[in-house]
Design a protein around this motif. Structure first.
Motif, PDB file in Angstrom:
ATOM      1  N   ILE A 120      -5.310   5.481  23.309  1.00  0.00           N
ATOM      2  CA  ILE A 120      -5.963   5.872  22.143  1.00  0.00           C
ATOM      3  C   ILE A 120      -6.338   4.501  21.428  1.00  0.00           C
ATOM      4  O   ILE A 120      -7.804   4.531  21.000  1.00  0.00           O
ATOM      5  CB  ILE A 120      -5.492   6.814  21.280  1.00  0.00           C
ATOM      6  CG1 ILE A 120      -5.477   8.268  22.168  1.00  0.00           C
ATOM      7  CG2 ILE A 120      -6.743   7.227  20.060  1.00  0.00           C
ATOM      8  CD1 ILE A 120      -4.725   9.321  21.498  1.00  0.00           C
ATOM      9  N   GLU A 121      -5.469   3.814  21.182  1.00  0.00           N
ATOM     10  CA  GLU A 121      -5.778   2.574  20.161  1.00  0.00           C
ATOM     11  C   GLU A 121      -6.753   1.576  21.159  1.00  0.00           C
ATOM     12  O   GLU A 121      -7.596   0.907  20.429  1.00  0.00           O
ATOM     13  CB  GLU A 121      -4.465   1.892  19.830  1.00  0.00           C
ATOM     14  CG  GLU A 121      -4.531   0.686  19.018  1.00  0.00           C
ATOM     15  CD  GLU A 121      -3.178   0.181  18.857  1.00  0.00           C
ATOM     16  OE1 GLU A 121      -3.068  -0.910  18.075  1.00  0.00           O
ATOM     17  OE2 GLU A 121      -2.121   0.660  19.277  1.00  0.00           O
ATOM     18  N   LEU A 122      -6.315   1.327  22.410  1.00  0.00           N
ATOM     19  CA  LEU A 122      -7.029   0.556  23.133  1.00  0.00           C
ATOM     20  C   LEU A 122      -8.543   1.241  23.248  1.00  0.00           C
ATOM     21  O   LEU A 122      -9.661   0.329  23.083  1.00  0.00           O
ATOM     22  CB  LEU A 122      -6.729   0.710  24.541  1.00  0.00           C
ATOM     23  CG  LEU A 122      -7.409  -0.307  25.585  1.00  0.00           C
ATOM     24  CD1 LEU A 122      -7.135  -1.619  25.040  1.00  0.00           C
ATOM     25  CD2 LEU A 122      -6.756  -0.035  26.885  1.00  0.00           C
ATOM     26  N   TRP A 123      -8.818   2.490  23.248  1.00  0.00           N
ATOM     27  CA  TRP A 123     -10.212   3.053  23.133  1.00  0.00           C
ATOM     28  C   TRP A 123     -10.830   2.667  21.604  1.00  0.00           C
ATOM     29  O   TRP A 123     -12.181   2.471  21.780  1.00  0.00           O
ATOM     30  CB  TRP A 123     -10.067   4.622  23.304  1.00  0.00           C
ATOM     31  CG  TRP A 123     -11.427   5.099  23.128  1.00  0.00           C
ATOM     32  CD1 TRP A 123     -12.338   5.394  24.004  1.00  0.00           C
ATOM     33  CD2 TRP A 123     -11.710   6.248  22.264  1.00  0.00           C
ATOM     34  NE1 TRP A 123     -13.405   6.108  23.467  1.00  0.00           N
ATOM     35  CE2 TRP A 123     -12.937   6.537  22.335  1.00  0.00           C
ATOM     36  CE3 TRP A 123     -10.817   6.499  20.868  1.00  0.00           C
ATOM     37  CZ2 TRP A 123     -13.590   7.427  21.055  1.00  0.00           C
ATOM     38  CZ3 TRP A 123     -11.567   7.072  19.938  1.00  0.00           C
ATOM     39  CH2 TRP A 123     -12.784   7.601  19.977  1.00  0.00           C
ATOM     40  N   GLN A 124     -10.074   2.953  20.721  1.00  0.00           N
ATOM     41  CA  GLN A 124     -10.730   2.706  19.362  1.00  0.00           C
ATOM     42  C   GLN A 124     -11.410   1.183  19.246  1.00  0.00           C
ATOM     43  O   GLN A 124     -12.034   0.925  18.687  1.00  0.00           O
ATOM     44  CB  GLN A 124      -9.674   2.989  18.352  1.00  0.00           C
ATOM     45  CG  GLN A 124      -9.485   4.495  18.110  1.00  0.00           C
ATOM     46  CD  GLN A 124      -8.245   4.960  17.338  1.00  0.00           C
ATOM     47  OE1 GLN A 124      -7.319   4.206  17.210  1.00  0.00           O
ATOM     48  NE2 GLN A 124      -8.387   5.871  16.668  1.00  0.00           N
ATOM     49  N   LYS A 125     -10.728   0.223  19.769  1.00  0.00           N
ATOM     50  CA  LYS A 125     -10.885  -1.184  20.056  1.00  0.00           C
ATOM     51  C   LYS A 125     -11.964  -1.630  20.654  1.00  0.00           C
ATOM     52  O   LYS A 125     -12.730  -2.469  20.583  1.00  0.00           O
ATOM     53  CB  LYS A 125      -9.637  -2.162  20.098  1.00  0.00           C
ATOM     54  CG  LYS A 125      -8.618  -1.951  19.171  1.00  0.00           C
ATOM     55  CD  LYS A 125      -7.445  -2.888  19.627  1.00  0.00           C
ATOM     56  CE  LYS A 125      -6.109  -2.658  18.598  1.00  0.00           C
ATOM     57  NZ  LYS A 125      -5.222  -3.524  19.058  1.00  0.00           N
TER      58      LYS A 125
END
Length: 322
Positions: free
Chosen positions: A21-26
């Motif tokens: 999820i953090e990778l997607w947000q970035k």
């Protein structure tokens, strides 16, 4: 448990947990499918709020039971429908409430138990739909759930035909109890499919409105889902009508048999009423009854009673009451 399917611009997929999820947000160009499978509600609520989901939609999603619905928010389309945890025989379903938040580059699914449709599509089969758009994936999850219902209704149709054939040779109370049970289950299914039909209609309206999340490009998928829901609704209604006809037919036959029995009993009663009257008349304990002094009075009375009986039987036969 949280599991994720991440789609990168080079059309490669990565599977993992919440760390994706953090990778997607970035990376706004990435697309992601986040699946909450029986996750703790407090953690799920916090993560959904972080992802921009509306608090009212989160509340509806976390309710133990809520009617199926669809709502359009600023960044998401929120869909709530009844999927299937386990399909049984004879229209017995373990329903499962499934919530979906669908954005322009994200699909979030939430359910308390294992979902057959989500497990089926959380694989290479679901990748091709996420490649098209998140709403296409969400609709295909819904479509697959409807397919499970449809398969079970087809299986029930074969059993219902067998019951119809058996009914032609005579029904019984056990068969009627079984059919009444099916009626009750079909009523519940019709209620569910009515809710789902409303979702299909709302999706068509959203396609017409050309929102960023769903537009004319998704019309074919929306139409396909809506037609499947309508087919489920029509099939369940047809099966319900057949069950109702069988019950009404059985009640009519039973009523006819009861009427025939009552007619015979009435005829017997009508025959014995005058005979009982004569027997009671001459059985009274008066000291003076002139007919008692007749030498062959007993035989005359028996003959007269026989005459009355035979006359009444002939009359009833002429009237076709016997």
């Amino acid at each position: 448990m949280i599991r994720c399917m991440l789609l990168k611009p080079d059309k490669s997929f990565t599977y993992g947990d919440h760390t994706l999820i953090e990778l997607w947000q970035k990376n706004p160009s990435y697309q992601i499918w986040i699946d909450f499978d029986g996750h703790q509600q407090d953690q799920e609520k916090a993560l959904l709020k972080e992802l921009g989901c509306h608090s009212l939609a989160i509340t509806d999603a976390q309710r133990e039971r809520h009617p199926p619905k669809i709502e359009l928010f600023d960044n998401y389309i929120f869909m709530l429908y009844r999927g299937i945890y386990h399909p049984g025989d004879d229209l017995v379903f373990d329903h499962l409430q499934i919530s979906m938040f669908v954005g322009t580059n994200i699909v979030i699914t939430s359910h308390r138990k294992t979902s057959m449709s989500i497990d089926k599509l959380f694989s290479e089969e679901g990748q091709k739909y996420l490649l098209k758009s998140p709403i296409t994936l969400a609709l295909r999850i819904f479509h697959y759930s409807c397919g499970i219902y449809l398969q079970k209704l087809f299986e029930f149709e074969e059993k219902l035909e067998a019951i119809e054939d058996k009914f032609q040779f005579g029904g019984d109370d056990k068969m009627m109890q079984e059919i009444t049970l099916y009626q009750s289950r079909l009523t519940k299914l019709k209620r569910t499919f009515n809710y789902h039909s409303n979702i299909g209609s709302e999706l068509k309206i959203l396609v017409t409105d050309e929102t960023p999340i769903i537009n004319q490009a998704d019309l074919h998928t929306v139409t396909d889902v809506h037609e499947r829901i309508e087919r489920l609704l029509s099939l369940s209604q047809m099966h319900y009508d057949i069950c109702s006809d069988l019950v009404n037919g059985y009640l009519s036959v039973t009523s006819h048999q009861l009427n025939a029995t009552m007619r015979v009993l009435t005829v017997i009663t009508a025959i014995f009423i005058p005979l009982g009257f004569l027997a009671g008349l001459y059985g009274m304990n008066f000291e003076y009854i002139p007919e008692l002094k007749v030498a062959n009075g007993y035989f005359y009375l028996l003959g007269f009673m026989s005459f009355i009986s035979i006359s009444l039987v002939l009359l009833f036969k002429k009237k076709r009451w016997l």
